[in-house]
Motif scaffolding. Structure first.
Motif, PDB file in Angstrom:
ATOM      1  N   THR A 167       1.004  -1.263  -0.199  1.00  0.00           N
ATOM      2  CA  THR A 167      -0.151  -0.202  -0.032  1.00  0.00           C
ATOM      3  C   THR A 167       0.681   1.259   0.544  1.00  0.00           C
ATOM      4  O   THR A 167       2.586   1.803   1.175  1.00  0.00           O
ATOM      5  CB  THR A 167      -0.659  -0.027   1.305  1.00  0.00           C
ATOM      6  OG1 THR A 167      -1.544  -0.996   1.309  1.00  0.00           O
ATOM      7  CG2 THR A 167      -1.931   1.664   1.241  1.00  0.00           C
ATOM      8  N   CYS A 169       1.518   4.718   1.422  1.00  0.00           N
ATOM      9  CA  CYS A 169       1.986   5.802   2.367  1.00  0.00           C
ATOM     10  C   CYS A 169       2.076   6.805   2.371  1.00  0.00           C
ATOM     11  O   CYS A 169       3.334   6.668   2.152  1.00  0.00           O
ATOM     12  CB  CYS A 169       1.689   4.260   3.353  1.00  0.00           C
ATOM     13  SG  CYS A 169       3.386   4.034   3.440  1.00  0.00           S
ATOM     14  N   ARG A 243       0.314  -4.303   3.974  1.00  0.00           N
ATOM     15  CA  ARG A 243      -1.424  -3.539   4.484  1.00  0.00           C
ATOM     16  C   ARG A 243      -0.758  -3.356   6.551  1.00  0.00           C
ATOM     17  O   ARG A 243      -1.142  -2.567   6.554  1.00  0.00           O
ATOM     18  CB  ARG A 243      -1.769  -4.142   4.056  1.00  0.00           C
ATOM     19  CG  ARG A 243      -2.195  -3.467   2.342  1.00  0.00           C
ATOM     20  CD  ARG A 243      -3.830  -4.378   1.826  1.00  0.00           C
ATOM     21  NE  ARG A 243      -3.624  -4.125  -0.050  1.00  0.00           N
ATOM     22  CZ  ARG A 243      -4.391  -4.058  -0.573  1.00  0.00           C
ATOM     23  NH1 ARG A 243      -5.123  -5.545   0.476  1.00  0.00           N
ATOM     24  NH2 ARG A 243      -4.486  -3.746  -1.637  1.00  0.00           N
ATOM     25  N   ALA A 252      -2.812   5.239   5.248  1.00  0.00           N
ATOM     26  CA  ALA A 252      -2.756   5.464   2.638  1.00  0.00           C
ATOM     27  C   ALA A 252      -3.108   5.688   2.325  1.00  0.00           C
ATOM     28  O   ALA A 252      -3.898   6.733   2.446  1.00  0.00           O
ATOM     29  CB  ALA A 252      -3.456   3.709   2.564  1.00  0.00           C
ATOM     30  N   ASP A 256      -3.860   3.158  -5.553  1.00  0.00           N
ATOM     31  CA  ASP A 256      -3.972   1.656  -5.668  1.00  0.00           C
ATOM     32  C   ASP A 256      -2.607   1.639  -7.063  1.00  0.00           C
ATOM     33  O   ASP A 256      -3.340   1.627  -8.535  1.00  0.00           O
ATOM     34  CB  ASP A 256      -5.292   0.628  -5.806  1.00  0.00           C
ATOM     35  CG  ASP A 256      -4.437  -0.564  -5.097  1.00  0.00           C
ATOM     36  OD1 ASP A 256      -3.520  -0.417  -5.518  1.00  0.00           O
ATOM     37  OD2 ASP A 256      -5.877  -1.030  -5.570  1.00  0.00           O
ATOM     38  N   HIS A 260       2.424  -5.933  -5.405  1.00  0.00           N
ATOM     39  CA  HIS A 260       1.802  -7.112  -4.384  1.00  0.00           C
ATOM     40  C   HIS A 260       3.955  -7.430  -4.169  1.00  0.00           C
ATOM     41  O   HIS A 260       3.906  -7.631  -5.605  1.00  0.00           O
ATOM     42  CB  HIS A 260       1.552  -7.852  -3.486  1.00  0.00           C
ATOM     43  CG  HIS A 260       1.345  -9.025  -5.475  1.00  0.00           C
ATOM     44  ND1 HIS A 260       0.290  -8.706  -6.698  1.00  0.00           N
ATOM     45  CD2 HIS A 260       1.097 -10.171  -5.097  1.00  0.00           C
ATOM     46  CE1 HIS A 260       0.077  -9.575  -7.468  1.00  0.00           C
ATOM     47  NE2 HIS A 260       0.883 -10.725  -5.980  1.00  0.00           N
TER      48      HIS A 260
END
Length: 289
Positions: A167, A169, A243, A252, A256, A260
């Protein structure tokens, strides 16, 4: 040529010096030097050039490295096979993992494994994921539980255990948190706190920015995710973190990138796993399923 000489040779190249190898093997420097000299004498080749306080492999030494590691691994397997009673698992397991996985994913697995197999000596080595994969590929370590490469070496057999979404951040008061219609271009204009460029995580983020012909403006680099989180929380830059690490100190971002990491195991495709390694894998998957 005997295993003591090969151990001295492999330990010297892995440690970087005769003195470091001596400490690792609990021997004197002269004892390690004698073993290296005896090995070179028997083979009729110089294996190591002594340069300053360090050593450097010669061509002959480079050819011997994979063979020496294979012989030592086979000797360990032989010892384990002889010592193990039917139905028991004993011996050593040399395992690499990253600091983040060791702190956040493996504690319950290690606890369960040590209770189920108390006769196994578990040697846990904390390495960056890339180094862990290299150690397995070279034969130095038997198993790695790490962030898996997107395109693993053909010598490695990998298995995903956890998917780990990342995520974007930043600190609560960072300008990006109030940026209207946040886009990937906005990220490229602000400083980032990322792992170094050799890591799989850095490459994921760099690839995402490359789609808009940008590169991350790395203000500071560290491979410890907990340190990255702290640096982000005090406003030094944005980052991408699992996350599971988000809390009140960082927020956050509303963007997106669909990035990952895949976390899991890596073993050498051509290596027969020891009983302890097979036992660890059997404990790992049920414990994380």
């Amino acid at each position: 040529m005997d295993t003591a000489q090969l151990q001295a040779f492999v330990s010297t190249i892995e440690s970087g010096s005769v003195s470091a190898a001596a400490a690792r093997l609990h021997l004197t420097q002269s004892a390690v030097t004698k073993r290296l000299q005896a090995l070179e004498s028997q083979l009729g080749e110089t294996l190591l050039d002594r340069i300053g306080r360090g050593v450097q492999l010669t061509d002959a030494g480079q050819r011997l490295v994979p063979i020496a590691r294979r012989i030592l691994a086979d000797m360990t397997l032989a010892q384990q096979a002889v010592r193990s009673a039917p139905g028991t698992v004993t011996g050593e397991l040399n395992l690499a993992t990253s600091h983040h996985l060791g702190l956040h994913r493996l504690p319950s697995v290690l606890s369960r494994f040590s209770r189920a197999y108390p006769a196994v000596d578990l040697n846990l080595e904390f390495l960056d994921s890339e180094e862990g994969c290299d150690a397995v590929e070279s034969g130095r370590l038997e198993l790695a539980v790490v962030t898996l490469p997107r395109r693993p070496s053909t010598r490695l057999l990998t298995r995903v255990i956890w998917e780990d979404p990342l995520t974007l951040c930043a600190a609560p008061d960072h300008p990006l948190t109030t940026q209207a219609d946040l886009t990937i271009e906005h990220l490229g204009r602000h400083a980032a706190i990322l792992p170094d460029r050799r890591t799989f995580t850095h490459r994921l983020i760099a690839d995402a920015l490359a789609q808009v012909d940008m590169a991350p403006k790395v203000r500071m680099s560290t491979n410890y995710l907990e340190t990255i989180k702290m640096l982000v929380s005090i406003g030094l830059g944005w980052s991408a973190l699992p996350r599971t690490m988000l809390d009140d100190s960082i927020v956050a971002l509303p963007l997106d990138l669909n990035i990952h990491r895949s976390l899991g195991t890596a073993v050498h495709r051509g290596r027969t796993l020891s009983g302890p390694a097979r036992a660890f894998l059997s404990v790992l998957e049920p414990a994380t399923g």
